[in-house]
Design a protein around this motif. Structure first.
Motif, PDB file in Angstrom:
ATOM      1  N   ALA A  10       0.881  -1.159  -0.151  1.00  0.00           N
ATOM      2  CA  ALA A  10      -0.080   0.029  -0.067  1.00  0.00           C
ATOM      3  C   ALA A  10       0.943   1.360  -0.051  1.00  0.00           C
ATOM      4  O   ALA A  10       0.419   2.424  -0.818  1.00  0.00           O
ATOM      5  N   ALA A  11       2.000   1.217   0.785  1.00  0.00           N
ATOM      6  CA  ALA A  11       2.932   2.442   0.684  1.00  0.00           C
ATOM      7  C   ALA A  11       3.438   2.683  -0.632  1.00  0.00           C
ATOM      8  O   ALA A  11       3.541   3.694  -1.294  1.00  0.00           O
ATOM      9  N   LEU A  12       4.132   1.623  -1.113  1.00  0.00           N
ATOM     10  CA  LEU A  12       4.447   1.651  -2.516  1.00  0.00           C
ATOM     11  C   LEU A  12       3.500   2.355  -3.615  1.00  0.00           C
ATOM     12  O   LEU A  12       3.725   3.108  -4.649  1.00  0.00           O
ATOM     13  N   LEU A  13       2.628   1.396  -3.486  1.00  0.00           N
ATOM     14  CA  LEU A  13       1.523   1.656  -4.812  1.00  0.00           C
ATOM     15  C   LEU A  13       0.558   3.034  -4.330  1.00  0.00           C
ATOM     16  O   LEU A  13       0.177   3.496  -5.599  1.00  0.00           O
ATOM     17  N   SER A  14       0.228   3.358  -3.384  1.00  0.00           N
ATOM     18  CA  SER A  14       0.057   4.757  -3.085  1.00  0.00           C
ATOM     19  C   SER A  14       0.922   5.919  -3.575  1.00  0.00           C
ATOM     20  O   SER A  14       0.417   6.916  -3.897  1.00  0.00           O
ATOM     21  N   ALA A  15       2.200   5.718  -3.452  1.00  0.00           N
ATOM     22  CA  ALA A  15       3.140   6.652  -3.784  1.00  0.00           C
ATOM     23  C   ALA A  15       2.908   6.718  -5.449  1.00  0.00           C
ATOM     24  O   ALA A  15       2.910   7.788  -5.968  1.00  0.00           O
ATOM     25  N   ARG A  16       2.776   5.613  -6.007  1.00  0.00           N
ATOM     26  CA  ARG A  16       2.723   5.545  -7.516  1.00  0.00           C
ATOM     27  C   ARG A  16       1.293   5.986  -8.138  1.00  0.00           C
ATOM     28  O   ARG A  16       1.248   6.841  -8.823  1.00  0.00           O
ATOM     29  N   ALA A  17       0.121   5.764  -7.267  1.00  0.00           N
ATOM     30  CA  ALA A  17      -0.956   6.487  -7.709  1.00  0.00           C
ATOM     31  C   ALA A  17      -1.092   7.785  -7.363  1.00  0.00           C
ATOM     32  O   ALA A  17      -1.912   8.608  -8.299  1.00  0.00           O
TER      33      ALA A  17
ATOM     34  N   LEU B  73       0.748   9.374 -10.141  1.00  0.00           N
ATOM     35  CA  LEU B  73       0.022   9.386 -11.396  1.00  0.00           C
ATOM     36  C   LEU B  73      -1.004  10.695 -11.441  1.00  0.00           C
ATOM     37  O   LEU B  73      -1.240  11.019 -12.495  1.00  0.00           O
ATOM     38  N   ALA B  74      -1.722  10.775 -10.289  1.00  0.00           N
ATOM     39  CA  ALA B  74      -2.709  11.705 -10.177  1.00  0.00           C
ATOM     40  C   ALA B  74      -2.464  13.086 -10.250  1.00  0.00           C
ATOM     41  O   ALA B  74      -3.044  14.077 -10.554  1.00  0.00           O
ATOM     42  N   GLY B  75      -0.997  13.251 -10.179  1.00  0.00           N
ATOM     43  CA  GLY B  75      -0.341  14.751 -10.286  1.00  0.00           C
ATOM     44  C   GLY B  75       0.258  15.198  -9.082  1.00  0.00           C
ATOM     45  O   GLY B  75       0.862  16.445  -9.031  1.00  0.00           O
ATOM     46  N   PHE B  76       0.507  14.313  -7.988  1.00  0.00           N
ATOM     47  CA  PHE B  76       1.419  14.909  -6.776  1.00  0.00           C
ATOM     48  C   PHE B  76       2.934  14.807  -7.336  1.00  0.00           C
ATOM     49  O   PHE B  76       3.279  14.439  -8.652  1.00  0.00           O
ATOM     50  N   ASP B  77       3.998  15.685  -6.897  1.00  0.00           N
ATOM     51  CA  ASP B  77       5.141  16.194  -7.513  1.00  0.00           C
ATOM     52  C   ASP B  77       6.009  15.080  -7.055  1.00  0.00           C
ATOM     53  O   ASP B  77       7.117  14.790  -7.602  1.00  0.00           O
ATOM     54  N   GLY B  78       5.754  14.167  -6.150  1.00  0.00           N
ATOM     55  CA  GLY B  78       6.768  13.077  -5.560  1.00  0.00           C
ATOM     56  C   GLY B  78       6.277  12.293  -4.238  1.00  0.00           C
ATOM     57  O   GLY B  78       5.127  12.809  -3.810  1.00  0.00           O
ATOM     58  N   SER B  79       7.255  11.807  -3.623  1.00  0.00           N
ATOM     59  CA  SER B  79       7.000  11.105  -2.510  1.00  0.00           C
ATOM     60  C   SER B  79       8.022  11.072  -1.495  1.00  0.00           C
ATOM     61  O   SER B  79       9.173  11.403  -2.108  1.00  0.00           O
ATOM     62  N   ALA B  80       7.978  10.701  -0.308  1.00  0.00           N
ATOM     63  CA  ALA B  80       8.839  10.623   0.543  1.00  0.00           C
ATOM     64  C   ALA B  80       9.337   9.093   0.667  1.00  0.00           C
ATOM     65  O   ALA B  80      10.472   8.788   1.448  1.00  0.00           O
ATOM     66  N   THR B  81       8.731   8.236  -0.056  1.00  0.00           N
ATOM     67  CA  THR B  81       9.007   6.690   0.255  1.00  0.00           C
ATOM     68  C   THR B  81      10.009   6.192  -0.773  1.00  0.00           C
ATOM     69  O   THR B  81       9.982   6.380  -1.865  1.00  0.00           O
TER      70      THR B  81
END
Lengths: 446, 446
Positions: free
Chosen positions: A165-172, A175-183
């Motif tokens: 969930a951590a990995l795929l929520s970063a991806r999703a 994909l939706a327009g976030f600029d990036g992730s801390a993961t």
């Protein structure tokens, strides 16, 4: 956690049904469709996501000798059936809407056509993969709409529901327009840009904030965002203003993680600007979601970026979608379900989307697969005989698709508040088939 | 999804902080504690869970050459620091409450004492593992309380948030008192009893229900639960009654998955009993949670078992816990956080639980680690120098612990409705230390 993503990550009934099909020799072509029955109250549309992982799963699906040994040990399966699993692969066809497509309730996002056993076996994991990323993309896009171009970073790994969930929520969310992730793993696995600041513990482990801030800035020159709410936000902001430029220290930004973010941001902005530190950005976090981002934006809080965590990664206000993967045709016979509140349309279907006069998304028509329609068919072939027809689309392509589709989405649907539902009509042919199948089934089972 | 559970499943800041600590040579002993700040509105207590997975993670934590290569490619880390990761292992001490212990807000569930870098690095994943299973166990136990001994089966793999959530929610709900799960991988990995019936597609793929029911019963003699709401519940119940005993067909139960479950169950019971099929049990599913189970039980619906899915596996009404893993002591110096709404108690702590006159759990005292108290200390040593002190407790032991503790829980806390909070006091020593540290920190940062 090696069994997590194995072929055994499935509901027991998929395998017991398979054994029954095996004994009856039933394995004619079946068509299943994945769709979302209804939207959560707080959503106006869906963003389809998760197809890449579904195709990866289908392509690699196989029972290892260990898997078969584990099933044997359960004492429910006979030797012939277990033997038949040895060579089982997914060799079917898949049509789907490309990831990043905006979708509405009742519309299939994915259609599987395969021998019954293969099409049935994959149900649990296909739903598991599609519902999660579609839910997260549909949640995250709302922050994107609320943030008006401000930076958005996924901060939610720690409270995501487990590793995947951590990995795929970063991806999703990317994909939706976030600029990036801390993961970090999401950056490594998917090439998602990584962002990070520091924890309160970093400040506390040093003798004082000055020491902590200087140590961090020396380790990451020019890439330093300082957390300033461990003890006293204003005092820390004054400290940052004092340190900036001393001994070559440069700070990119400060992060506020508690309290009234609009008030704090204004006070901090005044302190920094007063000291000539206009270039130091303010980044906010702390249980944020799209509503708080919208409120902060409407209040014109001087915030350049938002860290959005838990409430996005868990889709906290709607942590599941009412979705299903349903048989619609077996051996050329269209079928439907009549269960109270869960009735389905029979037959392999297509969604045709028609544009309005200004190029906006105007109306969809749910129709039978072979129908002619003036609209654009949304489901396209993505896998034939178990082989994907193309390499996975780059995330950049998916992000661009979302961006362009959002521009074409009628304004009321882009708002956070619930809007008049988008019009999805049912083609006369599908309506007729639905009636026909229902009558046939009611007669048969009366 | 190979990166999912790797050491790179962490927030970027853990690694950037580590690089700063490395450059500053900071690596004195640090103490971090994991606790839940406050309960969701709908909960009266927590059931601690996830420790086995945390200890497994800590024990096996290591950076592979590929991990280090991936970090190097990010371009943020220097060679010396990356080299230092090669030999990094978790060599610290862990004290924790045993899984299945009933806990309350503010109480540490786990305490880590290790060199700063090791203790810091593990933050993100330790939270990720502990918060999820504790949340699910605390949700699932409510269905256990509501079901009054009826059979409960985890049905939620498909809408769990990814693979690990599916697997670990099966574990956490079983720990809390569920009878088993439909998730095959959970049965294989954790020895959890597996249950399954059939899908609507199974009924639809056959020419009619009679054929479907007979085929399934012949495949699994004596272990057959039939799904009877694909077309018409009463008609299907009459069919089951007619088929039972014919050609040696035996049915264990029927499942109803839609509509008004109490009404349907009564009608089906009457049909089955009227035909002398008293031994065929009724199993219910369909978006159930503890409130619906309670309502069905209070209505004395003739239901023998419940399939609980999505709402349990996602903890739908509270899909996250307000929890943290906080530094409380560094290099022998107790520290606290003063952030608005997120203040913490300094120092390594213990929770002492005192019983009431009738053996019930009566009151807890949050105290400093070394204090003497008449109560039972809840945190016990589980890992020393990176090695677990014992093999993981069997799930049967954890289930029994939950069962016994529930018996000792005051009745109002066992209810589904919010109760008067359980009393957790702060020891005078801890209060004094808290004040002292706050004053020191405010002076230092004023």
């Amino acid at each position: 956690m090696d069994t997590a993503a194995s072929v055994l990550l499935t509901d027991l009934y998929e395998l017991t049904m398979l054994q029954s099909y095996y004994r009856s020799g039933m394995n004619e072509p079946a068509v299943f469709e994945f769709f979302v029955r209804s939207l959560p109250q707080s959503r106006n549309f869906l963003v389809a996501a998760g197809l890449e992982q579904v195709l990866e799963y289908l392509q690699t699906l196989a029972f290892s000798p260990e898997d078969i040994g584990s099933l044997q040990a359960l004492g429910r399966f006979d030797a012939g059936f277990l033997e038949s699993l040895r060579d089982l692969r997914f060799g079917g066809d898949v049509d789907a809407v490309p990831e990043g497509t905006i979708m509405f309730p009742g519309e299939p996002l994915l259609r599987v056509r395969a021998p019954l056993r293969e099409a049935q076996l994959v149900e649990s994991r296909v739903i598991n993969l599609l519902q999660f990323q579609t839910m997260i993309a549909s949640k995250a896009v709302r922050s994107v709409l609320a943030a008006r171009g401000k930076q958005l970073v996924d901060f939610g790994m720690r409270r995501a529901h487990g590793a995947e969930a951590a990995l795929l929520s970063a991806r999703a969310s990317y994909l939706a327009g976030f600029d990036g992730s801390a993961t970090v793993a999401a950056g490594v696995r998917f090439g998602i840009p990584l962002f990070g600041t520091m924890a309160h513990s970093f400040v506390q482990a040093h003798q004082n904030e000055a020491e902590a801030f200087a140590a961090y800035a020396r380790t990451f020159p020019g890439r330093t965002t300082l957390l300033i709410d461990t003890y006293d936000v204003q005092a820390a902001a004054r400290l940052v203003a004092r340190l900036a430029g001393q001994d070559g220290l440069r700070f990119e930004g400060v992060r506020i993680d508690s309290g009234d973010l609009a008030d704090y941001a204004r006070e901090v902005r005044a302190i920094l600007d007063g000291a000539g530190c206009r270039e130091i950005a303010i980044f906010a976090s702390s249980n944020l979601d799209e509503y708080q981002v919208q409120a902060l934006e409407q209040a014109r809080a001087p915030i350049q970026g938002y860290g959005i965590g838990t409430r996005m990664n868990t889709s906290a206000d709607a942590p599941f979608l009412d979705c299903a993967y349903k048989l619609v045709d077996y051996a050329g016979r269209p079928v439907s379900k009549l269960s109270t509140g869960k009735a389905t349309w029979p037959g392999a279907k297509q969604v045709f989307r028609r544009d309005g006069l200004r190029g906006e998304i105007a109306t969809d028509c749910l129709a039978l697969e072979g129908e002619q329609d003036a609209g654009t068919p949304l489901l396209v072939p993505v896998m034939r005989a178990g082989r994907p027809l193309a390499a996975p689309e780059p995330l950049a392509t998916l992000r661009e698709r979302v961006r362009l589709q959002l521009e074409r989405l009628p304004a009321p649907l882009r708002a956070l508040a619930p809007a008049q539902p988008y019009p999805v009509t049912i083609s006369p042919e599908l309506q007729a088939l639905g009636q026909q199948v229902e009558v046939r089934q009611r007669l048969m089972h009366a």
